[in-house]
Write a protein that holds these residues in place. Structure first.
Motif, PDB file in Angstrom:
ATOM      1  N   CYS A 149       0.872  -1.171   0.000  1.00 10.35           N
ATOM      2  CA  CYS A 149       0.000   0.000   0.000  1.00 10.35           C
ATOM      3  C   CYS A 149       0.912   1.225   0.000  1.00 10.35           C
ATOM      4  CB  CYS A 149      -0.905   0.011   1.237  1.00 10.35           C
ATOM      5  SG  CYS A 149      -2.059  -1.369   1.306  1.00 10.35           S
ATOM      6  N   ASP A 151       2.298   5.199  -0.157  1.00  7.66           N
ATOM      7  CA  ASP A 151       2.105   6.488   0.518  1.00  7.66           C
ATOM      8  C   ASP A 151       1.414   6.315   1.882  1.00  7.66           C
ATOM      9  OD1 ASP A 151       3.285   7.620  -1.721  1.00  7.66           O
ATOM     10  OD2 ASP A 151       1.337   7.889  -2.723  1.00  7.66           O
ATOM     11  N   ASP A 152       0.309   7.019   2.046  1.00 12.51           N
ATOM     12  CA  ASP A 152      -0.404   7.010   3.333  1.00 12.51           C
ATOM     13  C   ASP A 152      -1.516   5.962   3.388  1.00 12.51           C
ATOM     14  OD1 ASP A 152       1.191   9.096   4.227  1.00 12.51           O
ATOM     15  OD2 ASP A 152      -0.187  10.623   3.452  1.00 12.51           O
ATOM     16  N   TRP A 153      -1.492   5.016   2.498  1.00 15.26           N
ATOM     17  CA  TRP A 153      -2.524   3.985   2.478  1.00 15.26           C
ATOM     18  C   TRP A 153      -2.133   2.848   3.426  1.00 15.26           C
ATOM     19  CZ3 TRP A 153      -6.833   4.129  -1.009  1.00 15.26           C
ATOM     20  CH2 TRP A 153      -6.856   5.288  -1.818  1.00 15.26           C
ATOM     21  N   CYS A 160      -6.308  -1.483   0.589  1.00 13.41           N
ATOM     22  CA  CYS A 160      -5.560  -0.370   1.152  1.00 13.41           C
ATOM     23  C   CYS A 160      -6.542   0.764   1.457  1.00 13.41           C
ATOM     24  CB  CYS A 160      -4.493   0.116   0.160  1.00 13.41           C
ATOM     25  SG  CYS A 160      -3.204  -1.123  -0.180  1.00 13.41           S
ATOM     26  N   TYR A 161      -6.351   1.443   2.574  1.00 14.05           N
ATOM     27  CA  TYR A 161      -7.267   2.500   3.025  1.00 14.05           C
ATOM     28  C   TYR A 161      -6.488   3.794   3.245  1.00 14.05           C
ATOM     29  CZ  TYR A 161     -10.398  -1.433   3.921  1.00 14.05           C
ATOM     30  OH  TYR A 161     -11.179  -2.546   3.780  1.00 14.05           O
ATOM     31  N   PHE A 162      -7.166   4.862   2.852  1.00 17.20           N
ATOM     32  CA  PHE A 162      -6.589   6.205   3.016  1.00 17.20           C
ATOM     33  C   PHE A 162      -7.577   7.054   3.822  1.00 17.20           C
ATOM     34  CE2 PHE A 162      -6.614  10.620   1.536  1.00 17.20           C
ATOM     35  CZ  PHE A 162      -5.335  11.012   1.869  1.00 17.20           C
ATOM     36  N   SER A 164      -8.292  10.905   4.961  1.00 20.62           N
ATOM     37  CA  SER A 164      -7.895  12.282   4.641  1.00 20.62           C
ATOM     38  C   SER A 164      -7.762  13.129   5.905  1.00 20.62           C
ATOM     39  CB  SER A 164      -8.914  12.920   3.701  1.00 20.62           C
ATOM     40  OG  SER A 164     -10.107  13.197   4.400  1.00 20.62           O
ATOM     41  N   CYS A 177     -11.154   9.728  -4.444  1.00 22.26           N
ATOM     42  CA  CYS A 177     -10.801   8.301  -4.305  1.00 22.26           C
ATOM     43  C   CYS A 177     -10.684   7.638  -5.675  1.00 22.26           C
ATOM     44  CB  CYS A 177     -11.851   7.586  -3.460  1.00 22.26           C
ATOM     45  SG  CYS A 177     -11.931   8.120  -1.727  1.00 22.26           S
ATOM     46  N   LYS A 180      -7.451   8.167  -7.323  1.00 25.31           N
ATOM     47  CA  LYS A 180      -6.376   7.381  -6.703  1.00 25.31           C
ATOM     48  C   LYS A 180      -6.512   5.881  -6.987  1.00 25.31           C
ATOM     49  CE  LYS A 180      -4.326  10.854  -4.715  1.00 25.31           C
ATOM     50  NZ  LYS A 180      -2.934  11.254  -5.093  1.00 25.31           N
TER      51      LYS A 180
END
Length: 283
Positions: A149, A151-153, A160-162, A164, A177, A180
């Motif tokens: 995942c 970056d920030d995922w 994978c979760y993001f 904000s 979303c 991305k």
């Protein structure tokens, strides 16, 4: 010397008497003098000879009495020994019976223990067979490549979760979303709901969009992939459509009694709040 002379004198006198008047004496008394002499001599002889026999007889009688006493004592002793032997035999028999009972009980216990150990061995063998089967399956199954995942995922169960840090409307959040490579989060299980809830910070009224709405028909909630909601993790009394509230969001406050599986609310879709994106994890 005087004795011999007296004896000779007596014999002479006796001879003379015989010669002088022996006929009449013999006729009257027969051969009594001669028998008397002989008898007197025999008595003295018998008396002389019977003395040692009397002593021997007395000794023999005493010996017999002593022997009889010994025999009686031995009889009493052996009788006592026989009784003791009988008691010992009875005690020995009782002891042997007790030992036999204990031995039988021990044998029964050992048999039961052996049976239990056999059953345990069978269970362990079954577990071993299962472990071998799992090991063989793992050996033949290709090792999956580690998921990533970027970056920030954050990864959870194939996705994978993001989350904000700034706010947008529900529709703008969905477009972000999509750019991305994902969509607003679709939450089907309590485990997934709890995972996301634990990632959110506590605050006065921290709220985040996720991928559900009833814009098409009030009360019919659909996910962004077009599937209809079944169940859900609504707070008690929600959704209530208080002021045309057609989009769903998750709320996490500083109240510690709130729980993850009762944290969904509905709100106006144009409200600007943070959001949660989801996309498939790269392999």
């Amino acid at each position: 010397m005087s004795t011999e002379e007296g004896s000779l004198s007596t014999e002479g006198m006796y001879s003379k008497l015989v010669e002088d008047g022996g006929t009449s004496a013999d006729e009257e008394f027969g051969a009594q003098p001669a028998r008397f002499v002989a008898s007197s001599t025999g008595v003295r002889g018998r008396l002389a000879h019977n003395g040692p026999y009397r002593v021997a007889t007395a000794c023999l009688t005493a010996f017999c009495l002593i022997l009889l006493m010994v025999l009686v004592a031995m009889g009493v002793h052996y009788n006592s020994m026989g009784q003791n032997s009988q008691k010992v035999s009875q005690n020995s028999t009782s002891s042997s019976s007790t030992q036999m009972q204990k031995a039988c009980a021990n044998v029964t216990t050992l048999i039961a223990e052996q049976s239990r150990l056999k059953e345990k061995n069978i269970e362990l063998q079954n577990e071993l067979d299962q472990l071998k089967a799992k090991t063989e399956k793992l050996e033949t199954t290709p090792t999956p490549q580690p998921v990533q995942c970027t970056d920030d995922w954050l990864y959870f169960n194939g996705s994978c979760y993001f989350i904000s840090r700034f706010g947008r409307s529900w529709m703008e959040s969905q477009k972000y979303c999509e750019r991305k490579g994902g969509h607003l989060a679709i939450i089907h299980t309590a485990e997934e709901q709890t995972f996301l809830w634990d990632l959110l910070p506590r605050g006065h009224w921290n709220s985040y969009w996720f991928g559900i709405s009833d814009e098409k028909l009030e009360g019919d909630w659909y996910w962004v992939d077009g599937t209809k909601l079944v169940g859900g993790f609504w707070e008690d009394g929600e959704p209530n459509n208080h002021i045309d509230e057609d989009c769903g969001y998750i709320v996490k406050t500083e109240v510690l009694t709130r729980v993850a599986i009762k944290s969904w609310y509905d709100a106006p879709c144009d409200m600007s709040i943070p959001w949660i994106c989801e996309k498939k994890a790269a392999k």
